[in-house]
Scaffold this active site. Sequence first.
Site, short mmCIF file in Angstrom:
data_model
loop_
_atom_site.label_atom_id
_atom_site.label_comp_id
_atom_site.label_asym_id
_atom_site.label_seq_id
_atom_site.Cartn_x
_atom_site.Cartn_y
_atom_site.Cartn_z
N ARG A 118 -2.85 -4.60 7.85
CA ARG A 118 -3.22 -3.25 8.24
C ARG A 118 -4.64 -3.20 8.77
O ARG A 118 -5.55 -3.87 8.23
CB ARG A 118 -3.16 -2.30 7.03
CG ARG A 118 -1.80 -1.67 6.83
CD ARG A 118 -1.45 -0.75 8.00
NE ARG A 118 -0.08 -0.27 7.97
CZ ARG A 118 0.97 -0.89 8.52
NH1 ARG A 118 0.82 -2.03 9.15
NH2 ARG A 118 2.17 -0.34 8.47
N GLU A 127 -5.36 3.00 16.08
CA GLU A 127 -4.39 2.49 17.05
C GLU A 127 -3.95 3.62 17.95
O GLU A 127 -3.75 4.73 17.46
CB GLU A 127 -3.20 1.87 16.31
CG GLU A 127 -3.62 0.63 15.52
CD GLU A 127 -2.46 -0.09 14.82
OE1 GLU A 127 -1.29 0.29 15.02
OE2 GLU A 127 -2.74 -1.02 14.06
N HIS A 134 -0.23 -4.66 17.54
CA HIS A 134 0.64 -4.33 16.40
C HIS A 134 2.09 -4.75 16.68
O HIS A 134 3.01 -3.93 16.74
CB HIS A 134 0.57 -2.81 16.09
CG HIS A 134 1.00 -2.49 14.68
ND1 HIS A 134 0.49 -1.44 13.97
CD2 HIS A 134 1.88 -3.09 13.85
CE1 HIS A 134 1.05 -1.39 12.77
NE2 HIS A 134 1.91 -2.40 12.68
N ASP A 189 -3.74 -8.28 14.62
CA ASP A 189 -2.57 -7.54 15.15
C ASP A 189 -2.68 -6.04 14.88
O ASP A 189 -1.99 -5.25 15.52
CB ASP A 189 -1.30 -8.08 14.48
CG ASP A 189 -0.02 -7.45 15.03
OD1 ASP A 189 0.10 -7.36 16.27
OD2 ASP A 189 0.85 -7.04 14.22
N1 LIG Z 1 1.80 -6.18 11.53
C1 LIG Z 1 2.95 -5.61 11.28
O1 LIG Z 1 3.65 -5.17 12.17
C2 LIG Z 1 3.43 -5.54 9.87
C3 LIG Z 1 4.81 -5.70 9.60
C4 LIG Z 1 5.24 -5.60 8.29
C5 LIG Z 1 4.32 -5.35 7.27
N2 LIG Z 1 3.03 -5.19 7.56
C6 LIG Z 1 2.04 -4.95 6.50
O2 LIG Z 1 1.90 -6.14 5.74
C7 LIG Z 1 1.42 -5.83 4.45
C8 LIG Z 1 2.16 -6.63 3.39
O3 LIG Z 1 3.53 -6.30 3.41
P1 LIG Z 1 4.54 -6.91 2.30
O4 LIG Z 1 5.89 -6.48 2.72
O5 LIG Z 1 4.28 -8.34 2.09
O6 LIG Z 1 4.08 -6.07 1.04
P2 LIG Z 1 4.30 -6.46 -0.50
O7 LIG Z 1 4.21 -5.18 -1.22
O8 LIG Z 1 5.51 -7.27 -0.68
O9 LIG Z 1 3.04 -7.35 -0.85
C9 LIG Z 1 1.75 -6.86 -0.93
C10 LIG Z 1 1.00 -7.69 -1.95
O10 LIG Z 1 -0.36 -7.28 -1.94
C11 LIG Z 1 -0.83 -7.32 -3.27
N3 LIG Z 1 -2.00 -6.48 -3.38
C12 LIG Z 1 -2.08 -5.14 -3.49
N4 LIG Z 1 -3.36 -4.74 -3.56
C13 LIG Z 1 -4.11 -5.87 -3.49
C14 LIG Z 1 -5.50 -6.12 -3.50
N5 LIG Z 1 -6.38 -5.11 -3.61
N6 LIG Z 1 -5.93 -7.39 -3.40
C15 LIG Z 1 -5.04 -8.41 -3.28
N7 LIG Z 1 -3.70 -8.24 -3.29
C16 LIG Z 1 -3.26 -6.98 -3.37
C17 LIG Z 1 0.35 -6.86 -4.09
O11 LIG Z 1 0.25 -7.29 -5.43
C18 LIG Z 1 1.50 -7.52 -3.37
O12 LIG Z 1 1.83 -8.77 -3.94
C19 LIG Z 1 1.54 -4.31 4.34
O13 LIG Z 1 0.28 -3.75 4.60
C20 LIG Z 1 2.46 -3.95 5.48
O14 LIG Z 1 2.26 -2.63 5.90
C21 LIG Z 1 2.55 -5.29 8.84
O1 LIG Z 2 4.38 -1.68 8.23
C1 LIG Z 2 5.17 -2.11 9.07
O2 LIG Z 2 6.39 -2.16 8.88
C2 LIG Z 2 4.62 -2.65 10.34
O3 LIG Z 2 3.30 -2.35 10.49
C3 LIG Z 2 5.44 -2.33 11.55
O4 LIG Z 2 5.02 -1.19 12.23
P1 LIG Z 2 5.88 -0.70 13.49
O5 LIG Z 2 7.18 -0.22 12.95
O6 LIG Z 2 5.11 0.43 14.09
O7 LIG Z 2 6.04 -1.85 14.39
#
Ligand SMILES: NC(=O)c1ccc[n+]([C@@H]2O[C@H](COP(=O)([O-])OP(=O)(O)OC[C@H]3O[C@@H](n4cnc5c(N)ncnc54)[C@H](O)[C@@H]3O)[C@@H](O)[C@H]2O)c1
Ligand SMILES: O=C(O)[C@H](O)COP(=O)(O)O
Length: 527
Positions: free
Chosen positions: A230, A259, A279, A254
């Site tokens: 994020r 944004e 993103h 990313d």
């Molecule tokens: N770039 C994208 O398009 C994209 C796509 C999917 C997810 N994401 C983002 O990726 C991130 C992770 O997703 P996920 O599905 O693995 O989530 P998840 O909930 O499975 O894992 C998150 C982990 O972070 C840990 N955590 C929480 N607070 C913390 C802190 N202060 N310090 C260290 N660790 C901490 C939690 O214990 C957990 O294990 C989210 O922010 C999600 O929005 C981005």
């Molecule tokens: O949190 C998520 O699932 C990702 O950041 C994906 O975001 P998007 O659906 O806008 O691609």
Amino acid sequence: MPKVLVSDPIDQAGIDILSQVAQVDVNTGLSAAELVRIIPEYDALMIRSGTQVTKEIIEAGNLLKIIGRAGVGVDNVDVPAATRKGIVVVNSPEGNTIAAAEHAIAMMLSMSRHIPEANASVKSGKWERNRFIGVEVYKKTLGIVGLGKIGSHFAASAKAMGMKLLAYDPFISAERAEQLGCRLVELELLMRESDYITLHIPKTPETKHLINAEVLSKMKPTARIINCARGGIIDEAALAEAIKEGKIAGAAIDVYEHEPLEADSPLRSVGQNIVLTPHLGASTAEAQVNVAIDVAEQIRDVLLGLPARSAVNIPGIFPDSIEKLKPYLQLAETLGNLVSQLAGGRVDYLNVQLQGELANNQSQPVVVAALKGLLSQALRERVNYVNASIEAKERGIRVVETRDASIRDYTGSLHLMAKGTLGEHTVTGAVLGENEIRITSVDDFPVNVSPTHHMLFTLHRDMPGIIGKIGSQLGSFNVNIASMQVGRKIVRGDAVMVLSLDDPLPEGILAEIIKVPGIRDAYTVNL
Ligand SMILES: NC(=O)c1ccc[n+]([C@@H]2O[C@H](COP(=O)([O-])OP(=O)(O)OC[C@H]3O[C@@H](n4cnc5c(N)ncnc54)[C@H](O)[C@@H]3O)[C@@H](O)[C@H]2O)c1
Ligand SMILES: O=C(O)[C@H](O)COP(=O)(O)O
């Protein structure tokens, strides 16, 4: 037909599911003001990360029952405001895990081998083999911040590539980290020892600018950082400066604090040691189908009155427990409603006891259902599974949950005790067969009745003639009795009578019933 607004681009597979039960309007790129204006027409809103669902939009959504985020992060939704208004917020916790992890891996490798610049160079007609000498990830140390779903998948792939793994995640155990081949360490050590750092944590007030100038200063000058989690977790100005001044070797980003990324963002002027994507973590064909189906199914279910499997603001029910728990949620709601009326409405204490096999199940949804029933007399349709716990807390209701698996009168049963203005009352109920709800005791007197809309409960002395007298009283007011049952512990002791009525009890009749000799108390209940 309910109406669903889809305000970000969603795969057609999701639209098809929604269209089975609702009118679907796809209207992307709306401004906040436009959303506030049109949202009152809609029962559901489906979004990705592009729509900011503010408090103002939520407040205007008077018909809104559900906000579905086709993805993981719900940081673009004011979840507390939605909860307060009783709107379910759902996401797709796993639909894009692989896509996001693979994007982060791609970012790590493309940054290490200068792929974006090399590609641009060749396409511009050059052949600069010496300019793009890269580094290998093999035997390098990778620091994973956040060892959840995406972090774990990255860990498995990185291990296969021969990387040494460190992880920082205060919420997971050292054993779990070890299973994933990671050494769990503090953030400072991870920053100091890693050659690559990848972030996979949610954006929360605690993680905002977690990676700031001071934390970046701990990194090796040869180290690189990846953020596909994020925007805002890294302080972008501090990152740009650290790369420009050679304090770290590079970054691959990313996601951004704002944004789309502003034209004058310092990240745009860093030059070749940064890889920027707009993103794209979840942007694979497979992930978009997964998240669209996952969230559309949940919106469909909620619009049909069924529970959602991945709600972020109500107690989650594991998908395989849903079918099993469903009749018990109905039972809990009915008993909560019943006991609140017996206890006189203003309840300040509720004990929920899960008995028999039910004691081995998830209790939280059952407790929430009981609270929903308990508060339904006061709040009517304003209370639901989303806000029942908050409403109970605000009313100062103390909720205690107990379990007793040894009570085996029925396969699973639920016992509620409430203290209110009319004192302490208890009810027990069970689910017979597939989903037939029965009230099995009232104030500890055994009965076996199906709940109905209009009911009359009496506490009386078990003596000849009393049942007949109540029957004639009701008859004289033209109230038809559908069924009647007496529960007693000893012959000619105290007893309860439970009557199911075809009609609501007219004003004044309760006062007449209480005057019948031998009747100690009487309550009407409308379920
Ligand atoms: N770039 C994208 O398009 C994209 C796509 C999917 C997810 N994401 C983002 O990726 C991130 C992770 O997703 P996920 O599905 O693995 O989530 P998840 O909930 O499975 O894992 C998150 C982990 O972070 C840990 N955590 C929480 N607070 C913390 C802190 N202060 N310090 C260290 N660790 C901490 C939690 O214990 C957990 O294990 C989210 O922010 C999600 O929005 C981005
Ligand atoms: O949190 C998520 O699932 C990702 O950041 C994906 O975001 P998007 O659906 O806008 O691609």
